[in-house]
Write an enzyme that holds these catalytic residues in place. Structure first.
Site, PDB file in Angstrom:
ATOM      1  N   SER A 136      -2.406   5.789  -2.805  1.00 53.93           N
ATOM      2  CA  SER A 136      -2.203   6.728  -1.883  1.00 53.93           C
ATOM      3  C   SER A 136      -3.337   7.289  -1.320  1.00 53.93           C
ATOM      4  CB  SER A 136      -1.360   8.235  -2.206  1.00 53.93           C
ATOM      5  OG  SER A 136      -1.238   9.037  -1.407  1.00 53.93           O
ATOM      6  N   TYR A 153      -0.339  15.601  -8.422  1.00 51.79           N
ATOM      7  CA  TYR A 153      -0.127  14.508  -7.727  1.00 51.79           C
ATOM      8  C   TYR A 153      -1.462  13.536  -7.378  1.00 51.79           C
ATOM      9  CZ  TYR A 153       1.177  10.546  -4.536  1.00 51.79           C
ATOM     10  OH  TYR A 153       1.313   9.393  -3.853  1.00 51.79           O
ATOM     11  N   LYS A 185      -3.466   9.609  -8.756  1.00 50.70           N
ATOM     12  CA  LYS A 185      -3.832   8.579  -7.674  1.00 50.70           C
ATOM     13  C   LYS A 185      -5.485   8.225  -7.421  1.00 50.70           C
ATOM     14  CE  LYS A 185       0.184   7.671  -6.388  1.00 50.70           C
ATOM     15  NZ  LYS A 185       1.070   6.192  -7.050  1.00 50.70           N
TER      16      LYS A 185
END
Length: 254
Positions: free
Chosen positions: A150, A163, A167
């Site tokens: 991402s 999150y 990534k």
């Protein structure tokens, strides 16, 4: 001559393929000649969507197998490997499964933090390690592993504190794997996608589009086609590479 079917007769494993980017990747692989695509979905709630993707992939000419399970459970990686080996070998892994439940940082529950790490990073590790062991020992050995990350690997998000580290960690994992296993003929690439925002909030879609130099939000197929390239022999000298597929957002924010 550039081939029009980049994955002719290859066996591909795609995790998190019941919808979105994973579904688009699975279909694109079939359209580019993959002989088999192994689809992974998380649980029974996603099975109808996974079956629909399976039908589309088979209509495009590829055999398919569905593997149900939790990617954060190491046994699911073993099941994915078994499904691939049933077709003779595994040529490509697209590690796509991930979750991004938005939540404010100050009251972010520890179980939610742990769950996001388990799915997005630990689950990717399990799948990559299991498939890499197959690729290292099959004849001819080698293959291609593409991880869908991402833009959040490069920049933070106020409601993504649980999150974004996963990534960034995925990016680091793939770069390390490229060094560790390059001698075994296994290529690693990080394919990044648009940040997963909740576009249902009033005005958020317009604000997102305003940040994109290309003037539109991305769609799953915008990511699927570069994934096919990296999975194919066209990218045979690419390893440890990272490609931004973000419509120019990262550049515009510099």
């Amino acid at each position: 001559m550039i081939p029009t079917r980049l994955l002719e007769d290859k066996v591909v494993v795609v995790t998190g393929s019941s919808s979105g980017i994973g579904a688009a990747v699975a279909l694109a692989c079939a359209q580019h000649g993959a002989s088999a695509v192994i689809l992974h979905h998380l649980d029974s709630t996603t099975e109808p969507a996974a079956r629909a993707v399976q039908s589309q992939v088979e209509a495009a000419g590829a055999a398919t197998s569905l593997v149900s399970g939790d990617i954060a459970d190491q046994s699911t990686a073993s099941a994915l490997v078994a499904a691939g080996i049933a077709y003779g070998r595994i040529d490509v892994l697209v590690s796509n499964a991930g979750i991004c439940p938005f939540h404010a940082f100050l009251d972010l529950p520890a179980p939610l933090w742990a769950r996001v790490q388990d799915v997005n990073l630990t689950g990717a590790f399990y799948a990559v390690q299991a498939v890499a062991n197959v690729m290292a020992n099959q004849v001819p050995r080698g293959g291609s592993i593409v991880a869908v990350s991402s833009i959040s690997a490069l920049m933070g998000g106020g409601e993504q504190c649980h999150y974004t580290p996963t990534k960034a960690g995925l990016r680091s994992l793939m770069e390390s794997c490229a060094i560790a296993l390059g001698g075994l003929g296994i290529r690693w690439t990080i394919e990044t996608d648009l940040n997963r925002e909740d576009l249902g909030v009033e005005g958020k879609r317009e604000r997102m589009i305003a940040r994109v130099p290309l003037g539109r939000l991305g769609v799953p197929d915008d990511v699927a086609q570069p994934v096919v390239f990296f999975a194919s022999d066209m990218a045979r000298y690419c390893t440890g590479a990272s490609l931004l597929v973000d419509g120019g957002v990262a550049i515009s924010l510099q």
